[in-house]
Design a protein around this motif. Structure first.
Motif, mmCIF file in Angstrom:
data_model
loop_
_atom_site.group_PDB
_atom_site.id
_atom_site.type_symbol
_atom_site.label_atom_id
_atom_site.label_comp_id
_atom_site.label_asym_id
_atom_site.label_seq_id
_atom_site.Cartn_x
_atom_site.Cartn_y
_atom_site.Cartn_z
ATOM 1 N N ASN A 1 4.348 -12.952 -15.174
ATOM 2 C CA ASN A 1 3.525 -11.830 -15.624
ATOM 3 C C ASN A 1 4.265 -11.020 -16.690
ATOM 4 O O ASN A 1 5.445 -10.703 -16.542
ATOM 5 C CB ASN A 1 3.245 -10.933 -14.412
ATOM 6 N N PRO B 1 9.152 6.767 -6.369
ATOM 7 C CA PRO B 1 8.870 5.407 -5.882
ATOM 8 C C PRO B 1 9.502 4.341 -6.768
ATOM 9 O O PRO B 1 9.637 4.528 -7.977
ATOM 10 C CB PRO B 1 7.341 5.299 -5.959
ATOM 11 N N HIS B 2 9.863 3.261 -6.146
ATOM 12 C CA HIS B 2 10.603 2.194 -6.824
ATOM 13 C C HIS B 2 9.679 1.059 -7.264
ATOM 14 O O HIS B 2 10.091 0.137 -7.949
ATOM 15 C CB HIS B 2 11.660 1.689 -5.820
ATOM 16 N N GLY B 3 8.407 1.108 -6.826
ATOM 17 C CA GLY B 3 7.452 0.063 -7.228
ATOM 18 C C GLY B 3 7.208 -0.961 -6.132
ATOM 19 O O GLY B 3 7.959 -1.061 -5.162
ATOM 20 N N HIS B 4 6.130 -1.747 -6.325
ATOM 21 C CA HIS B 4 5.733 -2.711 -5.282
ATOM 22 C C HIS B 4 6.704 -3.879 -5.144
ATOM 23 O O HIS B 4 6.641 -4.630 -4.182
ATOM 24 C CB HIS B 4 4.300 -3.195 -5.469
ATOM 25 N N ALA C 1 0.828 -1.205 0.000
ATOM 26 C CA ALA C 1 0.000 0.000 0.000
ATOM 27 C C ALA C 1 0.862 1.255 0.000
ATOM 28 O O ALA C 1 0.619 2.214 0.724
ATOM 29 C CB ALA C 1 -0.921 -0.018 1.220
ATOM 30 N N LYS D 1 -9.156 2.087 -9.406
ATOM 31 C CA LYS D 1 -7.843 2.631 -9.788
ATOM 32 C C LYS D 1 -7.955 3.946 -10.543
ATOM 33 O O LYS D 1 -6.994 4.702 -10.597
ATOM 34 C CB LYS D 1 -7.126 1.658 -10.731
ATOM 35 N N MET E 1 2.922 -2.632 3.700
ATOM 36 C CA MET E 1 4.062 -1.869 3.166
ATOM 37 C C MET E 1 3.556 -0.481 2.766
ATOM 38 O O MET E 1 2.658 -0.356 1.942
ATOM 39 C CB MET E 1 4.695 -2.553 1.956
ATOM 40 N N GLY F 1 1.429 2.874 -2.876
ATOM 41 C CA GLY F 1 1.086 3.652 -4.066
ATOM 42 C C GLY F 1 0.132 4.786 -3.737
ATOM 43 O O GLY F 1 -0.723 4.660 -2.866
ATOM 44 N N ALA G 1 -4.077 -4.495 -16.982
ATOM 45 C CA ALA G 1 -3.789 -5.615 -16.077
ATOM 46 C C ALA G 1 -2.756 -6.481 -16.779
ATOM 47 O O ALA G 1 -2.860 -6.714 -17.993
ATOM 48 C CB ALA G 1 -5.054 -6.420 -15.801
ATOM 49 N N ASN H 1 -3.718 -10.875 -14.621
ATOM 50 C CA ASN H 1 -3.088 -10.966 -13.304
ATOM 51 C C ASN H 1 -3.770 -10.024 -12.314
ATOM 52 O O ASN H 1 -3.659 -8.815 -12.444
ATOM 53 C CB ASN H 1 -1.606 -10.587 -13.467
ATOM 54 N N ALA H 2 -4.458 -10.597 -11.330
ATOM 55 C CA ALA H 2 -5.058 -9.751 -10.290
ATOM 56 C C ALA H 2 -3.971 -9.255 -9.340
ATOM 57 O O ALA H 2 -4.176 -8.332 -8.557
ATOM 58 C CB ALA H 2 -6.116 -10.524 -9.522
ATOM 59 N N ASN H 3 -2.820 -9.866 -9.442
ATOM 60 C CA ASN H 3 -1.651 -9.525 -8.622
ATOM 61 C C ASN H 3 -1.863 -9.759 -7.132
ATOM 62 O O ASN H 3 -1.443 -8.956 -6.300
ATOM 63 C CB ASN H 3 -1.183 -8.095 -8.889
ATOM 64 N N GLN I 1 -3.294 -6.366 -2.767
ATOM 65 C CA GLN I 1 -3.143 -4.973 -3.203
ATOM 66 C C GLN I 1 -4.175 -4.102 -2.493
ATOM 67 O O GLN I 1 -5.057 -4.612 -1.809
ATOM 68 C CB GLN I 1 -3.290 -4.884 -4.710
ATOM 69 N N GLN J 1 8.703 1.418 2.412
ATOM 70 C CA GLN J 1 9.666 1.328 1.315
ATOM 71 C C GLN J 1 10.321 2.695 1.111
ATOM 72 O O GLN J 1 9.723 3.726 1.408
ATOM 73 C CB GLN J 1 8.996 0.829 0.030
ATOM 74 N N PRO K 1 -10.943 -3.635 -9.109
ATOM 75 C CA PRO K 1 -10.214 -2.647 -8.315
ATOM 76 C C PRO K 1 -10.654 -1.221 -8.626
ATOM 77 O O PRO K 1 -11.144 -0.947 -9.716
ATOM 78 C CB PRO K 1 -8.761 -2.856 -8.765
HETATM 79 N N1 UPG Z 1 2.410 -0.005 -4.657
HETATM 80 C C1 UPG Z 1 3.343 0.071 -3.675
HETATM 81 N N2 UPG Z 1 4.489 0.765 -3.922
HETATM 82 C C2 UPG Z 1 4.748 1.364 -5.118
HETATM 83 C C3 UPG Z 1 3.780 1.267 -6.126
HETATM 84 C C4 UPG Z 1 2.611 0.574 -5.863
HETATM 85 O O1 UPG Z 1 3.164 -0.466 -2.575
HETATM 86 O O2 UPG Z 1 5.832 1.946 -5.263
HETATM 87 C C5 UPG Z 1 1.189 -0.788 -4.399
HETATM 88 C C6 UPG Z 1 -0.104 -0.028 -4.588
HETATM 89 O O3 UPG Z 1 -0.453 0.661 -3.422
HETATM 90 C C7 UPG Z 1 -1.066 -1.157 -4.948
HETATM 91 C C8 UPG Z 1 -0.172 -2.136 -5.686
HETATM 92 O O4 UPG Z 1 1.151 -1.838 -5.332
HETATM 93 O O5 UPG Z 1 -1.579 -1.786 -3.799
HETATM 94 C C9 UPG Z 1 -0.322 -2.095 -7.193
HETATM 95 O O6 UPG Z 1 -0.104 -0.792 -7.662
HETATM 96 P P1 UPG Z 1 -1.004 -0.218 -8.822
HETATM 97 O O7 UPG Z 1 -0.545 1.123 -9.206
HETATM 98 O O8 UPG Z 1 -2.425 -0.397 -8.430
HETATM 99 O O9 UPG Z 1 -0.600 -1.261 -9.972
HETATM 100 P P2 UPG Z 1 -1.000 -1.398 -11.481
HETATM 101 O O10 UPG Z 1 -0.091 -0.613 -12.348
HETATM 102 O O11 UPG Z 1 -2.469 -1.134 -11.647
HETATM 103 O O12 UPG Z 1 -0.729 -2.952 -11.795
HETATM 104 C C10 UPG Z 1 -0.689 -3.981 -10.840
HETATM 105 C C11 UPG Z 1 0.139 -5.099 -11.455
HETATM 106 C C12 UPG Z 1 -0.556 -5.658 -12.696
HETATM 107 C C13 UPG Z 1 -1.926 -6.158 -12.276
HETATM 108 C C14 UPG Z 1 -2.724 -5.029 -11.656
HETATM 109 C C15 UPG Z 1 -4.030 -5.573 -11.109
HETATM 110 O O13 UPG Z 1 1.435 -4.605 -11.746
HETATM 111 O O14 UPG Z 1 0.190 -6.738 -13.236
HETATM 112 O O15 UPG Z 1 -2.628 -6.659 -13.391
HETATM 113 O O16 UPG Z 1 -2.005 -4.444 -10.553
HETATM 114 O O17 UPG Z 1 -4.792 -4.585 -10.535
#
Ligand code: UPG
Length: 622
Positions: free
Chosen positions: A327, A240-243, A127, A441, A184, A129, A308, A360-362, A271, A215, A439
Motif C-alpha cells: 500500500n 495514538p501510534h496508528g493501527h 477499533a 469516515k 484492538m 481510532g 484511500a 485499499n479497503a484495508n 476496520q 494499544q 465506510p
Molecule cells: N485505528 C486504530 N488505532 C489507531 C488509528 C486507527 O485502531 O491508532 C483503526 C480505526 O479505528 C479504523 C482503522 O484503524 O478501524 C483505520 O483508521 P482510519 O482512520 O479509518 O484510516 P484511514 O486514514 O481512513 O485509512 C485506512 C488505511 C487506508 C485505506 C483506508 C480505507 O490506512 O490505506 O485506504 O483505511 O478506509
C-alpha cells in the motif's frame, strides 16, 4: 521514585546525555526533595510506562524518531529508490458468472472455497481510532449502520462472524466451530467498547470468545530533535501510534502463538466502519486458499484523490529482491506519482474514470503460519514507522503542533519480505465498489463540501447507509425480484448527500451472506421504490413477495419458514431531514435525518418448527 520509575528515568537520562540533550527539559531542574514529589513520581511512572510499551524502550523510540524527523526535514523522498507500477492481482465480481482466469473460480465458487476455511480463522477488528473526522465523540463501532434495523457496526460484525460459524459447520460438518474475535482498542475507545459489549450480552458471543487488546499511545515530539512534548511540567504528551500496532500487540499478548498451536489457519483484519466488507471476506479467503497467498488485501477501484491508499508494485531500481507489492498511503501517492512516469500525479485513467491503482479497503487476510513466523522475527511485528509533521514554514524546523511516530497495519509486507524473502506471496483481490466499500469516515459538513466539489464518495454516515441498501437492491435484482436498482443518476439529495430514494433493503448476516444462499432463499416478487424490507433468519425463504410499504421478518434458530405470495401494503418508512442540527444528538446530526416509521408489518417467529406464510400474512404452522 519507584524502582521501575527510577530505572526508566536513568535509562532516558543516559541515552539523552549521549545523544545531544534534547530531553533535558524533562529531567533537569527538578526542585529539591520534598517539593512536588508526587508529581516527580507520576512523571517517572509515565516514563516507565512509555519505556515498557515500546520494543527497545523509550531510547529506541526517540532515536528512530530523530532519524525519521531528520529525513523529513531534509525532504528525503521515502520512495527515491523505487518506481511505482500498477500491480496485477485477482478480481471477482458478484454479477459476473465467468471464472477468474488465474484461480479458475467463479465468484460463487470462490465464496464456497472460502467457506471451507472460514471455520479455522480468527477475526481482528482494529477499533482504536476516534471518530474525529466523523464529528462524533462516541466510539464508531456503536454507530447504527442503518435506521431500518438500527444495528450497530459491532453487532453487524458479530452476527456475521456467528453466521460464518453456522455456515462453516454446514459446509464441513465440523461441530462446535468457534471463531475468535479480537478487538484492538485504545485509551480513547476502550471503556465504551467494553460497555457496548456488556450492555448487549456480548452480542451473542460465548464467554471468552472475544478478547480485547488495548494499544498504547506513544510520546509526542515537539521539535526536529525529537524533544518530548510536555502537556504540563510533569506530564509528557502522548498520541495514538496508528493501527499498525495491532501486529506487535497480537504477538506480545501471545495470541498468534496460541492460534497457531490451535491449528487456526488465517487471520482476517477488519476496520471499524465499513459494513459492506463482510460481503468480500469469504471470496477473498477462497482466493487466498486457492493461490496460497500469505497476505491478501481486499481492494476496490479507487477514485483519484480519494482518502484511500493505493496498492502498488514498487520496483527497486537496483535490487529486485527489495521490490514488493504494498500500500502507498493516500497522502504519499500524489507526490510519488508526480515525480515519476508521466508525472501527472494521482489522477484518473480517462478510460475508466478511476485511478489506475487498486484502492485499499484495508481488510487483510493473512495466512497463520507465515504470520507466526514473521512475528517471531527480530522486529516482533513492529511495522515500519513514519513521521508526518506539519511544519510552520518552509525552513521545516518548527512544527505547527507536536507530532509522533505512526504506523499502519497494511505495511506488514515489509516484514514478510524481511523474514521470508521471495517466498512471501503477497496478493490482492479486487471487487466492485458497490459490493465492498463504503465506510463512514467523514462529517456531514465535509461530505457536503466533497459532493459540491464533484466528489463521488462522500464517506458519510448517510452515504454508507445508502450504499448498504443499494447493495441489497442489486443482490435481490439478481435473484429475480422486480425492483429499481439505484444508479448514480437516480440518487436524491438528503441533507446535501446523494442517497438512494429506495427501496431500503437489509439482508441481515444471519439471513444470507453467500450468493448461493440469496439465490436459494429469494425468488421472484416485486418491491416498490418507497418500500423497506428487513429479512433476518437462517432458514427463511421469501418467494413472490409483493411489497409496497414496510415489512420486517425475523425468524429464530430451527424455524423453517417459507413465505410465498405475501402481499403487503402500508405507509411504510420515510426519511425526515433534520433542519436544526444543533437541536439533535450527535449521531443524528452526523447523518442529517431520522427514519419516520409510519407503519410496518412485522412477522417474528421464534418457536422452532415449520411454517408457511401466504398472501394474507397469516402464519401457519405445518
Ligand atoms: N485505528 C486504530 N488505532 C489507531 C488509528 C486507527 O485502531 O491508532 C483503526 C480505526 O479505528 C479504523 C482503522 O484503524 O478501524 C483505520 O483508521 P482510519 O482512520 O479509518 O484510516 P484511514 O486514514 O481512513 O485509512 C485506512 C488505511 C487506508 C485505506 C483506508 C480505507 O490506512 O490505506 O485506504 O483505511 O478506509
Amino acid at each position: 521514585l519507584s524502582q521501575r520509575g527510577k530505572a526508566a528515568l536513568s535509562r532516558l537520562i543516559l541515552y539523552d546525555v549521549a545523544n545531544g540533550h534534547a530531553q533535558k527539559h524533562v529531567y533537569a531542574d527538578w526542585p529539591e526533595r520534598g517539593t512536588e514529589d508526587d508529581e516527580k513520581r507520576a512523571l517517572a511512572e509515565q516514563i516507565a510506562d512509555l519505556d515498557g510499551s515500546y520494543p527497545g524502550g523509550l531510547p529506541a523510540y526517540l532515536s528512530k524518531a530523530k532519524a525519521l524527523l531528520k529525513e523529513s526535514a531534509d525532504g528525503t523522498n521515502p520512495f527515491a529508490e523505487f518506481e511505482a507500477f500498477v500491480p496485477e492481482g485477482e478480481s471477482l465480481s458478484y454479477e459476473n458468472p465467468d471464472a477468474n482466469p488465474h484461480t479458475g473460480m467463479t465468484f460463487s465458487e470462490a465464496e464456497q472455497a472460502g467457506l471451507t476455511g472460514i471455520g479455522d480463522t480468527v477475526f481482528v477488528l482494529v477499533a482504536g481510532g476516534l471518530g474525529e473526522r466523523l464529528g462524533y465523540s462516541g466510539i464508531k463501532l456503536s454507530l447504527e449502520t442503518n435506521l431500518c434495523t438500527n444495528k450497530s457496526y459491532l453487532e453487524v460484525y458479530a452476527k456475521y462472524i456467528q453466521a460464518m460459524q453456522r455456515m462453516a459447520h454446514l459446509k464441513t460438518g465440523k461441530d462446535h466451530i468457534r471463531i475468535p474475535l479480537v478487538i484492538m482498542t485504545s485509551d480513547d475507545t476502550d471503556p465504551l467498547t467494553r460497555k457496548l459489549l456488556k450492555d448487549n450480552n456480548n452480542f451473542g458471543f460465548e464467554e471468552g470468545q472475544v478478547t480485547i487488546v488495548k494499544q498504547d499511545k506513544v510520546a509526542a515530539l515537539s521539535n526536529g530533535n525529537a524533544g518530548l512534548s510536555m502537556k504540563s511540567k510533569w506530564k509528557i504528551e502522548t498520541k495514538p501510534h496508528g493501527h499498525g500496532d495491532v501486529h506487535h500487540l497480537l504477538y506480545r499478548e501471545g495470541l498468534v502463538d496460541h492460534w497457531y498451536n490451535q491449528g487456526k489457519k488465517y487471520v482476517i483484519f477488519l476496520q471499524d466502519t465499513n459494513a459492506l466488507v463482510i460481503n468480500s471476506v469469504l471470496p477473498t479467503l477462497g482466493v487466498s486458499i486457492a493461490k496460497g497467498f500469505h497476505m491478501n488485501s481486499i481492494c476496490i477501484p479507487r477514485l483519484a484523490g480519494e482518502a484511500a491508499g493505493a496498492i502498488a508494485r514498487l520496483e527497486h531500481k537496483t535490487d529486485p529482491e527489495k521490490s514488493l507489492v504494498i500500500n502507498v498511503e493516500y497522502n504519499q501517492l500524489d507526490p510519488l506519482l508526480s515525480s515519476q512516469g508521466d508525472c501527472k500525479g494521482d489522477v484518473a485513467d480517462p478510460n475508466t474514470g478511476y485511478s489506475p491503482f487498486p484502492g485499499n479497503a484495508n481488510n487483510i487476510v493473512i495466512e497463520m503460519s507465515a504470520y507466526e513466523k514473521t512475528l517471531r522475527g527480530e522486529d516482533q511485528g513492529v511495522v515500519i514507522e513514519f513521521v508526518n509533521p506539519k511544519y510552520k514554514d518552509e525552513t521545516r524546523t518548527e512544527f505547527k503542533k507536536p507530532t509522533r511516530l505512526e504506523c499502519m497495519m497494511q505495511d506488514i509486507p515489509k516484514l514478510f519480505q524481511k523474514e521470508m524473502g521471495s517466498e512471501a506471496k503477497i496478493g490482492f483481490t479486487m471487487f466492485d465498489r458497490w459490493f465492498t466499500f463504503s465506510p463512514a469516515k467523514n462529517s456531514l459538513e465535509a461530505g457536503v463540501e466533497d459532493v459540491k466539489r464533484g466528489g463521488k464518495a462522500p464517506g458519510t454516515m448517510s452515504s454508507a447507509e445508502s450504499d448498504k441498501y443499494i447493495q441489497n437492491q442489486r443482490k435481490l435484482k439478481m435473484a429475480g425480484v422486480d425492483l429499481d436498482v439505484t444508479e448514480e443518476k437516480d440518487l436524491v439529495l438528503v441533507a446535501g448527500i446523494p442517497v438512494t430514494p429506495g427501496p431500503r433493503i437489509i439482508l441481515c448476516p444471519g439471513f444470507s451472506i453467500t450468493q448461493r444462499e440469496v439465490m436459494h432463499k429469494i425468488h421472484g416478487g416485486k418491491i416498490t421504490k418507497r418500500s423497506t424490507l428487513v429479512l433476518e433468519g437462517e432458514d427463511l425463504k421469501v418467494r413472490n413477495l409483493d411489497l409496497d410499504g414496510a415489512l420486517v421478518i425475523r425468524t429464530g434458530h430451527n424455524c423453517d419458514v417459507t413465505v410465498d405470495g405475501l402481499v403487503v401494503r402500508n405507509k411504510g418508512f420515510e426519511l425526515e431531514e433534520v433542519t436544526e442540527s444543533a437541536a439533535v444528538p450527535e449521531e443524528v446530526a452526523i447523518r442529517g435525518y431520522t427514519m419516520k416509521k409510519h407503519e410496518v408489518v412485522e412477522i417474528v417467529i421464534n418457536e422452532p418448527g415449520k411454517y408457511f406464510i401466504g398472501a394474507d400474512g397469516e402464519v401457519k404452522k405445518l
